[in-house]
Design a protein around this motif. Structure first.
Motif, mmCIF file in Angstrom:
data_model
loop_
_atom_site.group_PDB
_atom_site.id
_atom_site.type_symbol
_atom_site.label_atom_id
_atom_site.label_comp_id
_atom_site.label_asym_id
_atom_site.label_seq_id
_atom_site.Cartn_x
_atom_site.Cartn_y
_atom_site.Cartn_z
ATOM 1 N N ASP A 2 8.718 1.907 4.131
ATOM 2 C CA ASP A 2 8.564 1.691 2.987
ATOM 3 C C ASP A 2 8.942 2.556 2.143
ATOM 4 O O ASP A 2 9.843 3.490 2.143
ATOM 5 N N MET A 16 12.752 -6.112 -7.956
ATOM 6 C CA MET A 16 13.069 -4.369 -7.961
ATOM 7 C C MET A 16 13.941 -4.311 -8.911
ATOM 8 O O MET A 16 14.229 -3.584 -9.784
ATOM 9 N N LYS A 58 10.116 1.727 -0.955
ATOM 10 C CA LYS A 58 10.616 0.986 -1.553
ATOM 11 C C LYS A 58 12.459 1.162 -1.751
ATOM 12 O O LYS A 58 13.281 2.046 -2.863
ATOM 13 N N GLY A 59 12.856 2.142 -0.455
ATOM 14 C CA GLY A 59 13.419 2.195 -0.455
ATOM 15 C C GLY A 59 13.828 3.932 -0.301
ATOM 16 O O GLY A 59 14.880 4.599 -0.204
ATOM 17 N N GLY A 60 12.672 4.461 -0.267
ATOM 18 C CA GLY A 60 12.373 6.428 -0.434
ATOM 19 C C GLY A 60 12.584 6.587 1.110
ATOM 20 O O GLY A 60 12.945 5.319 2.232
ATOM 21 N N ALA A 61 12.289 7.648 1.802
ATOM 22 C CA ALA A 61 11.741 7.507 2.895
ATOM 23 C C ALA A 61 11.149 7.815 3.327
ATOM 24 O O ALA A 61 11.010 8.173 4.902
ATOM 25 N N ARG A 81 3.190 -0.074 -1.405
ATOM 26 C CA ARG A 81 4.558 -0.136 -1.335
ATOM 27 C C ARG A 81 4.400 1.041 -0.907
ATOM 28 O O ARG A 81 5.627 1.882 -0.343
#
Lengths: 263, 263, 263
Positions: B108, B1, B110-113, B79
């Motif tokens: 997942d 990323m 990608k760093g979100g909630a 994702r």
């Protein structure tokens, strides 16, 4: 993470715009040093991995930490893993008078699709625990070699001709036999890799893990562990790797090895 | 990323500083192609979603993958999701001779909630599985339309006049009846949206999910699923959306639709 | 997250390259306002935390939300926590006629190693719930003071001379007695901090949490909660903090307090 990333970007921007080059980023790799002034510290390695020892865990913690008979422990823990650390600790327990106590898999990888790790290694003597941690940290860059990443996800492949106690404890892989692993995130790619691997050679499935059916901590991965003749296991891993690089590449940029491929 | 982000930033910096513009980033959207040389590959879509098929899953994997009677499967996995993919597969199974086998929700985004997703679709014939995957990939941009994001979190709203088998399997939503969904991360906003929705119209609660009380994989979301008259369900979703955009906006910048709102 | 980060980077790049400075980023901190036009909104604070109230939760939701006897609730939820929010709500319930109903720990921190949080506070009267939420939001910056972060991970320390109902409910810490907490991610550092804390002073372990053995939602943390004489508890926390800053610093850049240390 953000601040380091920002610094990295500022550096790259400066480079690309050729305005104000700054100092080079530190080389990734293993560092063993004791200049920290903390007796527990052994060193660091790739994957934001730290190696530590406790010469004698406080009696109040022995039971809650489920250490069993051990008081001297080595600790390997990273943000990104856990396959490479499990392989590296497998090497370490082969080479030292130590035993793996426990392997825990946090859901991590710093916003990526996978796990981090926390591994406790037990020893009669703290010098053995320290030696095991040193070996694991030194082996770690090798086992990140077939971890491939892109902005879309990651692939992981591992191979051992002879599994030792850490691989047995982590996955139920038979002791002394060949060990193969295919893994990908997003998990959908991992499903295809599992099927490709078992069709590519005469191997036996040890375990299959997926986001919601066990074996993961809700990571976005499908992981297959298999055993068999060492040549067949290696062939299965390589076949899956070839397909995985294409599939993950279809979702984003070309996946890159974290260090250097070893399989 | 990180590397893609860096490239994106370098591009934006170059643009803003008007020094060295580079090539435009690829357009988000659905891509169906087979130029990859991997027979399992069907295509990709938003949310780092990949669509795949396996014509005949290896017998060693059928049980561990819990495929039941099916050997030909379609796979949708991303994702970021899982609401849009579940809606898209619901369309796909309506339109084809296929059935949803399983829906798994990795933690997942990608760093979100929120979640990612892994959905297996079963078919007697691989051509049906492939067709279902193609339909799902093509529908996906629509169902990302009421997914709104900002640096602080996200909102998700879904609506169907007539739930099919995927919505029933995922949430227990009654077959053939209207389906509504409100979701937000951080979860606290989702709690208020659930209350706003059920007060806004005459709907019946199907299920409530929260970080620690089930229905999520420890995502930072409160999700409400409800049914009722289709007009009432749509009204409830819209009322919650209006409040959600204000609340998430209070935590950061104005939330933006991932594609184009459809409800 | 990406877009905000990009803006931040663009700003920093512009600053460092001294080409085009833009407006300053908004100051972190607590904001209480009602200009949003949403009656449920109370305010925001650090950690992407939002404070909300519902005057009377819809009867359809009372059971699924497990609210017990309460209909008026206050809600505190953030992306990054949960220690600071638990401490802040502990202050809030001490000072108001309210009670903590539930504390949930999503796996979050926006790509970091820890948790977010969702806390429901019950009250007979919505004005009490609102007051509790206001107090919690106002206390939050203090309790982020001993949360230290770097690109490699984080450290968290908390101390209270007298635990109230939120700390009891969250961790089983005895009511009215001193409360100490050490926490770090990657978890391996947290293990050493736990051992350092209990060896540094005469304290009693209340609970130990780790990624795979309970107490976390698969976060990459080891957390120790302890009690005892308030001077001893504070001494144990401080000893662990000194070691933690060195160990996390060995993995990356110097860890920084989110606000200002308070212990």
């Amino acid at each position: 993470m953000d601040q380091q990333l920002i610094n990295k970007v500022v550096q790259q921007v400066a480079d690309e715009l050729k305005i104000k080059p700054e100092e080079k980023a530190a080389e990734a790799g293993t560092q063993l040093c004791n200049s920290l002034g903390v007796t527990e510290f052994v060193g660091t390695s790739v994957g934001d991995t730290i190696g530590l020892v406790i010469a004698s865990v406080d009696p109040m913690l022995v039971d809650v930490m489920k250490l069993g008979k051990y008081r001297s422990i080595g600790i390997i823990g990273g943000r990104t893993g856990a396959g490479p650390q499990i392989m590296a600790v497998d090497d370490a327990v082969k080479a030292t008078n130590t035993e793996v106590i426990s392997i825990e898999l946090p859901r991590d990888t710093k916003g990526g699709a996978g796990h981090g790790d926390l591994i406790y290694i037990g020893a009669e003597d703290v010098s053995d625990a320290r030696r095991a941690v040193e070996i694991a940290l030194a082996s770690l860059p090798k086992y990140f070699g077939d971890v491939y990443g892109s902005e879309a996800g990651h692939l992981e492949f591992q191979y051992s001709a002879r599994a030792s106690q850490c691989l047995e404890k982590a996955f139920g892989s038979p002791l002394g036999k060949a060990f193969g692993m295919t893994c990908a995130g997003p998990a959908a790619i991992g499903t295809v890799l599992a099927d490709v691997a078992v069709k590519a050679a005469n191997v036996d499935v040890v375990c299959y893990s997926s986001p919601g059916n066990g074996g993961t901590s809700f990571s976005n991965e499908v992981i297959l562990i298999f055993t068999g003749d060492s040549g067949a296991v290696r062939q299965a891993v390589r076949a899956a790797r070839a397909v995985g690089l294409k599939l993950l590449g279809a979702l984003g940029s070309e996946p890159k090895s974290t260090t250097h491929p070893y399989i």
